[in-house]
Design a protein around this motif. Sequence first.
Motif, PDB file in Angstrom:
ATOM      1  N   ASP A   1       0.849  -1.161  -0.088  1.00 24.90           N
ATOM      2  CA  ASP A   1       0.061  -0.040   0.173  1.00 24.90           C
ATOM      3  C   ASP A   1       0.995   1.195  -0.072  1.00 24.90           C
ATOM      4  O   ASP A   1       0.849   2.225   0.665  1.00 24.90           O
ATOM      5  N   GLY A   2       1.980   1.292  -0.616  1.00 23.73           N
ATOM      6  CA  GLY A   2       2.756   2.472  -0.941  1.00 23.73           C
ATOM      7  C   GLY A   2       3.870   2.828   0.167  1.00 23.73           C
ATOM      8  O   GLY A   2       4.667   3.429   0.036  1.00 23.73           O
ATOM      9  N   THR A   3       3.930   1.522   0.986  1.00 22.92           N
ATOM     10  CA  THR A   3       5.161   1.634   2.215  1.00 22.92           C
ATOM     11  C   THR A   3       6.181   0.597   1.491  1.00 22.92           C
ATOM     12  O   THR A   3       5.881  -0.737   1.390  1.00 22.92           O
ATOM     13  N   ASN A   4       7.531   1.032   1.712  1.00 18.48           N
ATOM     14  CA  ASN A   4       8.492   0.038   1.338  1.00 18.48           C
ATOM     15  C   ASN A   4       9.140  -0.714   2.579  1.00 18.48           C
ATOM     16  O   ASN A   4       9.585   0.055   3.488  1.00 18.48           O
ATOM     17  N   LEU A   5       8.746  -1.881   2.499  1.00 20.53           N
ATOM     18  CA  LEU A   5       9.135  -2.967   3.649  1.00 20.53           C
ATOM     19  C   LEU A   5      10.265  -3.742   3.010  1.00 20.53           C
ATOM     20  O   LEU A   5      10.405  -4.921   3.758  1.00 20.53           O
TER      21      LEU A   5
ATOM     22  N   LEU B   1       3.467 -10.445  14.728  1.00 17.44           N
ATOM     23  CA  LEU B   1       4.167  -9.318  13.870  1.00 17.44           C
ATOM     24  C   LEU B   1       2.999  -8.492  13.526  1.00 17.44           C
ATOM     25  O   LEU B   1       2.207  -8.743  13.422  1.00 17.44           O
ATOM     26  N   GLN B   2       3.657  -7.174  13.431  1.00 16.15           N
ATOM     27  CA  GLN B   2       2.929  -6.200  12.674  1.00 16.15           C
ATOM     28  C   GLN B   2       3.728  -5.557  11.463  1.00 16.15           C
ATOM     29  O   GLN B   2       4.963  -5.057  11.765  1.00 16.15           O
ATOM     30  N   TRP B   3       3.314  -5.215  10.463  1.00 14.92           N
ATOM     31  CA  TRP B   3       3.796  -4.808   9.280  1.00 14.92           C
ATOM     32  C   TRP B   3       3.329  -3.231   9.347  1.00 14.92           C
ATOM     33  O   TRP B   3       2.035  -2.803   9.241  1.00 14.92           O
ATOM     34  N   ARG B   4       3.968  -2.267   9.459  1.00 15.09           N
ATOM     35  CA  ARG B   4       3.895  -0.952   9.810  1.00 15.09           C
ATOM     36  C   ARG B   4       4.334   0.332   8.761  1.00 15.09           C
ATOM     37  O   ARG B   4       5.490  -0.021   8.318  1.00 15.09           O
ATOM     38  N   ASP B   5       3.814   1.176   8.537  1.00 20.53           N
ATOM     39  CA  ASP B   5       4.026   2.347   7.668  1.00 20.53           C
ATOM     40  C   ASP B   5       5.058   3.120   8.684  1.00 20.53           C
ATOM     41  O   ASP B   5       5.186   3.000   9.798  1.00 20.53           O
ATOM     42  N   ARG B   6       5.492   4.107   7.891  1.00 23.52           N
ATOM     43  CA  ARG B   6       6.588   5.114   8.422  1.00 23.52           C
ATOM     44  C   ARG B   6       5.855   5.907   9.658  1.00 23.52           C
ATOM     45  O   ARG B   6       6.858   6.248  10.620  1.00 23.52           O
TER      46      ARG B   6
ATOM     47  N   LEU C   1      -0.303  -1.915   8.742  1.00 17.81           N
ATOM     48  CA  LEU C   1      -0.770  -2.291   7.591  1.00 17.81           C
ATOM     49  C   LEU C   1      -1.220  -3.745   7.374  1.00 17.81           C
ATOM     50  O   LEU C   1      -2.401  -4.051   6.899  1.00 17.81           O
ATOM     51  N   LEU C   2      -0.568  -4.736   8.062  1.00 16.90           N
ATOM     52  CA  LEU C   2      -0.745  -6.052   8.035  1.00 16.90           C
ATOM     53  C   LEU C   2      -0.407  -6.430   9.479  1.00 16.90           C
ATOM     54  O   LEU C   2       0.473  -5.959  10.015  1.00 16.90           O
ATOM     55  N   THR C   3      -1.091  -7.517  10.095  1.00 16.08           N
ATOM     56  CA  THR C   3      -0.686  -8.174  11.103  1.00 16.08           C
ATOM     57  C   THR C   3      -0.396  -9.704  10.490  1.00 16.08           C
ATOM     58  O   THR C   3      -0.607 -10.086   9.592  1.00 16.08           O
TER      59      THR C   3
ATOM     60  N   ASP D   1       6.158 -20.746   8.018  1.00 19.58           N
ATOM     61  CA  ASP D   1       4.787 -20.834   7.769  1.00 19.58           C
ATOM     62  C   ASP D   1       4.298 -19.383   8.528  1.00 19.58           C
ATOM     63  O   ASP D   1       4.703 -19.063   9.427  1.00 19.58           O
ATOM     64  N   TYR D   2       3.288 -18.831   7.694  1.00 18.91           N
ATOM     65  CA  TYR D   2       3.007 -17.419   8.100  1.00 18.91           C
ATOM     66  C   TYR D   2       1.513 -17.384   7.715  1.00 18.91           C
ATOM     67  O   TYR D   2       0.993 -17.652   6.631  1.00 18.91           O
ATOM     68  N   THR D   3       0.728 -16.407   8.242  1.00 18.40           N
ATOM     69  CA  THR D   3      -0.421 -15.712   7.804  1.00 18.40           C
ATOM     70  C   THR D   3      -0.313 -14.277   8.076  1.00 18.40           C
ATOM     71  O   THR D   3      -0.435 -14.003   9.151  1.00 18.40           O
ATOM     72  N   LEU D   4      -0.767 -13.710   6.886  1.00 11.09           N
ATOM     73  CA  LEU D   4      -0.957 -12.133   6.621  1.00 11.09           C
ATOM     74  C   LEU D   4      -2.325 -11.636   6.822  1.00 11.09           C
ATOM     75  O   LEU D   4      -3.002 -12.298   6.165  1.00 11.09           O
ATOM     76  N   THR D   5      -2.520 -10.813   7.594  1.00 10.19           N
ATOM     77  CA  THR D   5      -4.081 -10.695   7.936  1.00 10.19           C
ATOM     78  C   THR D   5      -4.105  -8.956   7.752  1.00 10.19           C
ATOM     79  O   THR D   5      -3.349  -8.346   8.321  1.00 10.19           O
ATOM     80  N   ALA D   6      -5.284  -8.880   6.834  1.00 15.11           N
ATOM     81  CA  ALA D   6      -5.535  -7.296   6.213  1.00 15.11           C
ATOM     82  C   ALA D   6      -6.407  -6.473   7.457  1.00 15.11           C
ATOM     83  O   ALA D   6      -7.207  -7.505   8.119  1.00 15.11           O
ATOM     84  N   PRO D   7      -6.351  -5.611   7.900  1.00 12.40           N
ATOM     85  CA  PRO D   7      -7.627  -4.672   8.640  1.00 12.40           C
ATOM     86  C   PRO D   7      -8.840  -4.847   7.983  1.00 12.40           C
ATOM     87  O   PRO D   7      -9.203  -5.111   6.844  1.00 12.40           O
ATOM     88  N   VAL D   8      -9.913  -5.274   9.030  1.00 11.02           N
ATOM     89  CA  VAL D   8     -11.446  -5.286   8.653  1.00 11.02           C
ATOM     90  C   VAL D   8     -11.555  -4.259   7.683  1.00 11.02           C
ATOM     91  O   VAL D   8     -12.740  -4.419   6.744  1.00 11.02           O
ATOM     92  N   GLU D   9     -11.376  -3.007   7.649  1.00 13.15           N
ATOM     93  CA  GLU D   9     -11.759  -1.915   7.072  1.00 13.15           C
ATOM     94  C   GLU D   9     -11.194  -1.659   5.644  1.00 13.15           C
ATOM     95  O   GLU D   9     -11.697  -0.712   4.861  1.00 13.15           O
ATOM     96  N   ARG D  10     -10.150  -2.381   5.110  1.00 11.09           N
ATOM     97  CA  ARG D  10      -9.791  -2.088   3.950  1.00 11.09           C
ATOM     98  C   ARG D  10      -8.933  -3.393   3.379  1.00 11.09           C
ATOM     99  O   ARG D  10      -8.111  -4.055   4.200  1.00 11.09           O
ATOM    100  N   ASP D  11      -8.806  -3.319   1.996  1.00 14.87           N
ATOM    101  CA  ASP D  11      -7.904  -4.296   1.291  1.00 14.87           C
ATOM    102  C   ASP D  11      -6.441  -3.698   1.575  1.00 14.87           C
ATOM    103  O   ASP D  11      -6.541  -2.732   1.583  1.00 14.87           O
TER     104      ASP D  11
END
Length: 282
Positions: A66-70, A108-113, A118-120, A140-150
Amino acid sequence: MTEEPTLRVGDVEVARYVLHPDLDPRHGPRPYLHPVRTLAGTPVTDAFPADHVWHLGASLAVQDVDGTNLWGGRTYVRDIGYTWRDDHGVIAHTGWGDRGPDRLEHELQWRDRDGRVLLTEHRRLGAAPVAPDVWRLDVDYTLTAPVERDVHLGSPATNGRPGGAGYGGFFWRAVADGEPSVFTNDNEGEQAANGSAAPWVAMTGVTPGGGAYTLVFTGLGSGDRWFVRTAMYPGVCVAFAFDHPAVVPAGGDRPGRHAVLVADGTLDRARIAALLDRRDGA
């Protein structure tokens, strides 16, 4: 300072997990495995190489979330090219689950600056013996998006870079003295492997210390492709967005399950097939 977690096969330490790296934000801070070693002790990962300082052993990393460089490094911008931007986020450990000598499970949390999530992620790493000269890393992993957005996952390729640069996903920066060899079940070479959906990709190389090794990667998910480099640098990636963006739907999950055979010496197709059959039949 807390000691870094490790993975062991029996009495042998085969990987160290750097959980809280103190890095320049432009290097894409994230947990990573390094060094990863064969059972005989040969190192098979690289970190902070001069050519791409943000390559960190074996890790999950995506250049466009979503526009963030990870991923780290410059961001590929359509019609402009690679550009330094203030768009780097962080993948942060937030809590432990099950832990043991041969397994590490955490959140874990994937966070923007700005710290927005962004994702858990729920991640599990495991180490298991396969043969006297081979062990297996399970990721093994599962990435989960917030309920309010793709959440959209992209790559330099989906942002306009030509040349099969669809990297971003589970990435392994290997170490090699000279150019390693790479092959799949039915083909050989970087050009054939890159962008393919082969059931496995093998890389064989020799380290600067003289240790020969083989890495065998398995576990493409639906829509994933292999990103492979040997000439520029030694690396293999399970690429999430090789030629088109991927989407984690609002409130939904993106699972991943990969395995890497880590072997001493140079394995051929027949030995690899036998080892993979043994695993599948276990």
